[in-house]
Design a protein around this motif. Structure first.
Motif, PDB file in Angstrom:
ATOM      1  N   GLY A   1       0.944  -1.305  -0.057  1.00  0.00           N
ATOM      2  CA  GLY A   1       0.039   0.024  -0.045  1.00  0.00           C
ATOM      3  C   GLY A   1       0.772   1.200   0.001  1.00  0.00           C
ATOM      4  O   GLY A   1       2.000   1.215  -0.549  1.00  0.00           O
ATOM      5  N   PRO A   2       0.451   2.259   0.365  1.00  0.00           N
ATOM      6  CA  PRO A   2       1.005   3.535   0.514  1.00  0.00           C
ATOM      7  C   PRO A   2       2.011   3.703   1.427  1.00  0.00           C
ATOM      8  O   PRO A   2       2.681   4.907   1.532  1.00  0.00           O
ATOM      9  CB  PRO A   2      -0.117   4.735   0.812  1.00  0.00           C
ATOM     10  N   ALA A   3       2.161   2.792   2.268  1.00  0.00           N
ATOM     11  CA  ALA A   3       3.345   3.065   3.389  1.00  0.00           C
ATOM     12  C   ALA A   3       5.081   2.870   3.088  1.00  0.00           C
ATOM     13  O   ALA A   3       5.121   2.091   1.981  1.00  0.00           O
ATOM     14  CB  ALA A   3       3.198   1.877   4.518  1.00  0.00           C
ATOM     15  N   GLN A   4       5.698   3.694   3.300  1.00  0.00           N
ATOM     16  CA  GLN A   4       7.046   3.390   3.126  1.00  0.00           C
ATOM     17  C   GLN A   4       7.742   2.534   4.264  1.00  0.00           C
ATOM     18  O   GLN A   4       7.590   3.045   5.352  1.00  0.00           O
ATOM     19  CB  GLN A   4       7.772   5.045   3.111  1.00  0.00           C
ATOM     20  N   ASN A   5       8.157   1.621   3.935  1.00  0.00           N
ATOM     21  CA  ASN A   5       8.513   0.705   4.888  1.00  0.00           C
ATOM     22  C   ASN A   5      10.082   0.650   5.232  1.00  0.00           C
ATOM     23  O   ASN A   5      10.957   1.026   4.176  1.00  0.00           O
ATOM     24  CB  ASN A   5       8.181  -0.824   4.683  1.00  0.00           C
ATOM     25  N   PHE A   6      10.735   0.329   6.527  1.00  0.00           N
ATOM     26  CA  PHE A   6      11.994   0.740   6.999  1.00  0.00           C
ATOM     27  C   PHE A   6      12.185  -0.572   7.867  1.00  0.00           C
ATOM     28  O   PHE A   6      11.353  -1.150   8.685  1.00  0.00           O
ATOM     29  CB  PHE A   6      12.234   1.694   7.705  1.00  0.00           C
ATOM     30  N   SER A   7      13.353  -1.357   7.893  1.00  0.00           N
ATOM     31  CA  SER A   7      13.985  -2.189   8.757  1.00  0.00           C
ATOM     32  C   SER A   7      15.233  -2.017   9.132  1.00  0.00           C
ATOM     33  O   SER A   7      16.030  -1.261   8.601  1.00  0.00           O
ATOM     34  CB  SER A   7      13.576  -3.661   7.935  1.00  0.00           C
ATOM     35  N   ARG A   8      15.549  -2.719  10.213  1.00  0.00           N
ATOM     36  CA  ARG A   8      16.947  -2.811  10.703  1.00  0.00           C
ATOM     37  C   ARG A   8      17.405  -4.234  11.210  1.00  0.00           C
ATOM     38  O   ARG A   8      16.520  -5.071  11.558  1.00  0.00           O
ATOM     39  CB  ARG A   8      17.156  -2.043  12.062  1.00  0.00           C
ATOM     40  N   PRO A   9      18.537  -4.901  10.856  1.00  0.00           N
ATOM     41  CA  PRO A   9      18.818  -6.164  11.000  1.00  0.00           C
ATOM     42  C   PRO A   9      18.742  -6.767  12.415  1.00  0.00           C
ATOM     43  O   PRO A   9      18.618  -7.754  12.608  1.00  0.00           O
ATOM     44  CB  PRO A   9      20.141  -6.336  10.409  1.00  0.00           C
ATOM     45  N   ASP A  10      18.754  -5.696  13.319  1.00  0.00           N
ATOM     46  CA  ASP A  10      18.600  -6.105  14.901  1.00  0.00           C
ATOM     47  C   ASP A  10      17.543  -5.908  15.355  1.00  0.00           C
ATOM     48  O   ASP A  10      17.331  -5.793  16.727  1.00  0.00           O
ATOM     49  CB  ASP A  10      19.797  -5.225  15.381  1.00  0.00           C
TER      50      ASP A  10
END
Length: 326
Positions: free
Chosen positions: A229-238
Motif C-alpha cells: 500500500g502507500p506505506a514507506q517501510n523501514f527495517s533494521r537487521p537487529d
C-alpha cells in the motif's frame, strides 16, 4: 471481466469494505465525542456483502480489508470474514480493529479465514492510551496482540497516529518494543478532516520529520513490493519488527493508489477525501445484478481524481474517518 482502472493507469486490486460506522472508542483525532448515530443504522447485510465481494472479485480485487467504525462490534463479524475468505478471487482477508475483542476471538477469526490484522495502539503508556482513546483498555488490547501472534496470523500490524505534544514522546518506546516483537509498526501522519482543523493545527507531526529521524538512527528503506500500500517501510537487521510510515502529505503519495472504499451503507468512495460517494446498494440485492454493478464501478472509475487536495487544506465531505472506514 477487465480489472478496475482509472484514467491515470492506476489499477485497483484492494478494497476497504466498511461494515459499520459504530465505534466504542472515542479517539481524539477521529471521534472525540464518541459515536453519535444518525437515526437507526442500516448497514450492509450478509447477502449484500456477499454480492459486493463477488462483483469486486470479478474485476480484479484480490485483497479486502474489513473496516469500521469498529468492525468487530458486528455480531456476525465471523460470518463476514468467512464470506470474504470463501470467495476464490480474494487472496488476502484483513481487518483493522481497536483490538478490544481480539484476545477472546483471534483464533476463531483466523479459523474463519482472516489472515492479516491491524490493531490501533496509539501509545504504549496506559495513561496516554486512555487520554487519546477515551477507553481504559490498554492491557486488554495488548493481550489481543499476543493472541493474534499466537494464532498464526500472516502479518500483525500495529497502527499509531503520532501526535505532537501528546504521544510523540512514545517513539523510542515503540522502537524498543519491536526490537524483539515480530510486528509491523505503522506510524500514520495525522490528516485534517472536516471537524478537526484546530486539532490538526495543534497536533500535526510531519511524517517527513519522523522519516528523517529513523534514517538517522540506522533504519533502512525497503523497496516496495507490487502489492504494498502507500506505506514507506523501514527495517533494521537487529530488530524483529518493521516500521511503515503513511505520509499523505508526501510528494506523489497518490501515484501508487491501489484501493477503493465502500461504506457501511453501500457507497463507493474513490478517495478517503473529496467526494460524497456513489450508492451501490440498489445493485447488491441479487447476484443477477452483478453485470450492472460492475458496469457502474467501471463508469465511476473515470471520475477518480489524480490526487487528493489535502495540501490545499481541502478536506472534502469527510467529517471524521470512522464514517467510511479510514
Amino acid at each position: 471481466m477487465s480489472q478496475l482502472q482509472d484514467n491515470f493507469g492506476r489499477k485497483f486490486h484492494y478494497l476497504r469494505m466498511s461494515v459499520t460506522d459504530v465505534c466504542n472508542f472515542k479517539c481524539s483525532y477521529c471521534l472525540p465525542d464518541g459515536y453519535r448515530p444518525d437515526g437507526k443504522p442500516s448497514f450492509l447485510t450478509l447477502t449484500e456483502i456477499e454480492n459486493l465481494v463477488a462483483a469486486f472479485g470479478e474485476v480484479g480485487t484480490q485483497k479486502i480489508r474489513i473496516t469500521g467504525g469498529e468492525p468487530t462490534l458486528r455480531k456476525d463479524f465471523t460470518d463476514i470474514v468467512r464470506i470474504v475468505a470463501d470467495n476464490p478471487n480474494i487472496h488476502t482477508v484483513a481487518t483493522t480493529t481497536n483490538g478490544y475483542r481480539l484476545a477472546k476471538n483471534a483464533k476463531e477469526w483466523y479459523d474463519a479465514g482472516l489472515r492479516r490484522i491491524n490493531v490501533s495502539v496509539d501509545s504504549l503508556d496506559p495513561r496516554m492510551f486512555y487520554q487519546i482513546t477515551g477507553e481504559n483498555k490498554f492491557d486488554e488490547v495488548m493481550r489481543g496482540i499476543d493472541a493474534a501472534l499466537e494464532a498464526g496470523f500472516e502479518r500483525v500490524k500495529v497502527n499509531a497516529v503520532l501526535l505532537k505534544d501528546l504521544n510523540d514522546k512514545d517513539l523510542p518506546r515503540f522502537l524498543h518494543w519491536i526490537k524483539h516483537t515480530p510486528i509491523d509498526l505503522r506510524f500514520i501522519e495525522l490528516m485534517e478532516t472536516g471537524l478537526g482543523h484546530d486539532y490538526f493545527k495543534a497536533h500535526h507531526l510531519a511524517g517527513a520529520d519522523i522519516k528523517a529521524r529513523l534514517m538517522a538512527e540506522g533504519w533502512l528503506y525497503d523497496q516496495p513490493g507490487k502489492d504494498d500500500g502507500p506505506a514507506q517501510n523501514f527495517s533494521r537487521p537487529d530488530h524483529k519488527g518493521r516500521i511503515g510510515l503513511i505520509m499523505p502529505y508526501a510528494k506523489n503519495f497518490c501515484a501508487s493508489c491501489n484501493r477503493l472504499r465502500v461504506s457501511a451503507k453501500g457507497k463507493l468512495h474513490l478517495c478517503l477525501f473529496t467526494e460524497n460517494g456513489l450508492d451501490l446498494r440498489d445493485l447488491l440485492q441479487h447476484p443477477e445484478q452483478r453485470a450492472e454493478l460492475i458496469e457502474r464501478l467501471h463508469g465511476q472509475l473515470t471520475q477518480k481524481e489524480q490526487t487528493h487536495y489535502l495540501h490545499q487544506g481541502i478536506t472534502g465531505v469527510t467529517q471524521h474517518l470512522a464514517s467510511i472506514g479510514g
